[in-house]
Design an enzyme around this catalytic site. Sequence first.
Site, short mmCIF file in Angstrom:
data_model
loop_
_atom_site.label_atom_id
_atom_site.label_comp_id
_atom_site.label_asym_id
_atom_site.label_seq_id
_atom_site.Cartn_x
_atom_site.Cartn_y
_atom_site.Cartn_z
N ASP A 32 1.13 -0.88 0.34
CA ASP A 32 0.16 -0.03 -0.32
C ASP A 32 1.22 1.14 -0.03
O ASP A 32 2.12 1.00 0.10
CB ASP A 32 -1.33 0.15 0.78
CG ASP A 32 -2.49 1.05 0.33
OD1 ASP A 32 -3.23 0.29 0.86
OD2 ASP A 32 -2.23 1.91 1.20
N ARG A 81 -15.20 7.48 -4.95
CA ARG A 81 -15.47 8.94 -5.51
C ARG A 81 -16.22 9.68 -4.28
O ARG A 81 -16.12 9.33 -3.43
CB ARG A 81 -17.07 8.36 -6.21
CG ARG A 81 -17.19 9.32 -7.05
CD ARG A 81 -18.50 8.48 -8.07
NE ARG A 81 -19.53 9.81 -8.75
CZ ARG A 81 -20.60 9.84 -8.79
NH1 ARG A 81 -20.84 8.54 -9.59
NH2 ARG A 81 -21.02 9.78 -9.05
N ARG A 87 -17.55 10.31 -12.26
CA ARG A 87 -17.59 9.16 -12.46
C ARG A 87 -16.44 8.79 -13.57
O ARG A 87 -15.67 7.93 -13.19
CB ARG A 87 -18.66 8.32 -13.54
CG ARG A 87 -19.43 7.47 -12.26
CD ARG A 87 -21.07 6.92 -13.05
NE ARG A 87 -20.66 5.73 -13.09
CZ ARG A 87 -21.13 4.59 -13.52
NH1 ARG A 87 -21.10 4.86 -15.14
NH2 ARG A 87 -20.15 3.61 -13.63
N ASN A 94 -8.71 6.18 -11.03
CA ASN A 94 -7.71 4.91 -10.59
C ASN A 94 -7.44 3.55 -11.69
O ASN A 94 -6.27 3.52 -11.42
CB ASN A 94 -9.29 3.82 -10.16
CG ASN A 94 -9.50 3.95 -8.61
OD1 ASN A 94 -8.94 5.17 -8.16
ND2 ASN A 94 -11.22 3.84 -8.43
N ASN A 119 -12.89 -0.77 -8.87
CA ASN A 119 -13.75 -0.34 -9.69
C ASN A 119 -13.82 0.99 -10.20
O ASN A 119 -12.55 1.69 -10.03
CB ASN A 119 -15.09 0.14 -8.89
CG ASN A 119 -16.19 -0.86 -8.25
OD1 ASN A 119 -15.96 -1.68 -9.20
ND2 ASN A 119 -16.69 -0.76 -6.44
N ARG A 150 -24.15 -12.63 -3.39
CA ARG A 150 -25.47 -11.89 -2.53
C ARG A 150 -27.21 -13.01 -3.27
O ARG A 150 -27.58 -12.99 -1.90
CB ARG A 150 -25.58 -10.85 -3.29
CG ARG A 150 -24.50 -10.15 -2.11
CD ARG A 150 -24.27 -8.39 -3.06
NE ARG A 150 -23.22 -7.63 -2.34
CZ ARG A 150 -22.96 -6.71 -2.38
NH1 ARG A 150 -22.52 -6.21 -4.08
NH2 ARG A 150 -21.44 -6.15 -1.89
N HIS A 174 -20.58 -5.12 -13.31
CA HIS A 174 -20.54 -4.39 -11.97
C HIS A 174 -21.04 -3.69 -11.92
O HIS A 174 -20.60 -2.57 -11.47
CB HIS A 174 -19.26 -4.94 -11.76
CG HIS A 174 -19.51 -5.03 -9.87
ND1 HIS A 174 -20.31 -6.03 -9.44
CD2 HIS A 174 -18.73 -3.97 -8.67
CE1 HIS A 174 -20.27 -5.74 -8.06
NE2 HIS A 174 -19.40 -4.83 -7.57
#
Length: 307
Positions: A32, A81, A87, A94, A119, A150, A174
């Site tokens: 990281d 975000r 977006r 990203n 994402n 889910r 997704h």
Amino acid sequence: MPKISIVGAGMTGATTAHWLAERELAELVLVDVVEGMPQGKALDLLEAMPVIGKDVKVIGTNDYKPTEGSDLVVITAGLPRKPGMSRDDLLNTNADIVKKATEETLKHSPNAIYIILTNPLDSMCYVAMKVGGLPRERVIGQAGILDSARMRAFVAMELGISVENIDCYVLGGHGDSMVPLTRHSNVAGVPLNEMLAADKLAAIVDRTRKGGGEIVALLKQGSAFYAPSAAIAQMSEAILKDKNLVVPCAIYMQGEYGLKDIFFGVPAQLGKGGLKKVIEYKLNAEEQKMLESSAAEVRETTAALKL
Ligand code: TXD
């Protein structure tokens, strides 16, 4: 022991390490940009190993050298975000992060297989494949196992039947346009629509589509992490143990389902080398139409990438 590097040691990255350590599958490296954080989490997890009786080496780092010789690289690094961000802003921020993570890890692990979580998922897989110059077998996105899990959980709750008896398949991008395939889903072999009234089934489909948002709304900050990272652990095991497990994953389309040049959620056989085969369902016209509208959304986001 094989080696897995996880880039991004935030909620999903660290929880992935947790699930993986439980499986005693591979030595783990957490990477990281935040100083001390991956080192601290890795040490904490390492110190849990005597308690759970697993011999797993875990290290944390801010540079890529310790990732050397990884069999698998998991990329969860990215930003959520923020207010005022479009977006597309998030997409390209990203994309830069995933690009760097791919390039850096590839330098040290030229043969690694990539599992992407960041994402917007389908587009981030595209970035990793393109910047890494990787064959499609080696870049697999996680989304479908989560979305299907889910749906399985909601069906299990509704029917009071074990989750193990419930198979659901959610394909597509997704996002809210994902495609829960109710016709192919079943409870101990009985089609879902014979087990559930139409209104109950429709409610479950709707809740599945909005499943990510439901968790975000409850948590107030951050998004789901237990289930997404459990899905990564399942994919990792399938690949490292050459299980030939068929699970829904984001895969680069080369004509399957009539789709090309996008990553898209389809049933994929995972084993040694990564993707072995895309399984194609025979879809009816309505299902194919839903897939195509989901694909159109993914195509639009991917086209906005500045690679
Ligand atoms: O099903 C799915 N695909 C998803 C996707 C399910 C859950 C989460 N999903 C996405 O994964 C989410 O929308 C985010 O894009 C990623 C990561 O989610 P997470 O919840 O783990 O976010 P965190 O906790 O913010 O962690 C991200 C970490 C954080 O520690 C940053 O410091 C780090 O990423 N980060 C970096 N690490 C390495 N290198 C760079 N450049 C970097 N930038 C940020």
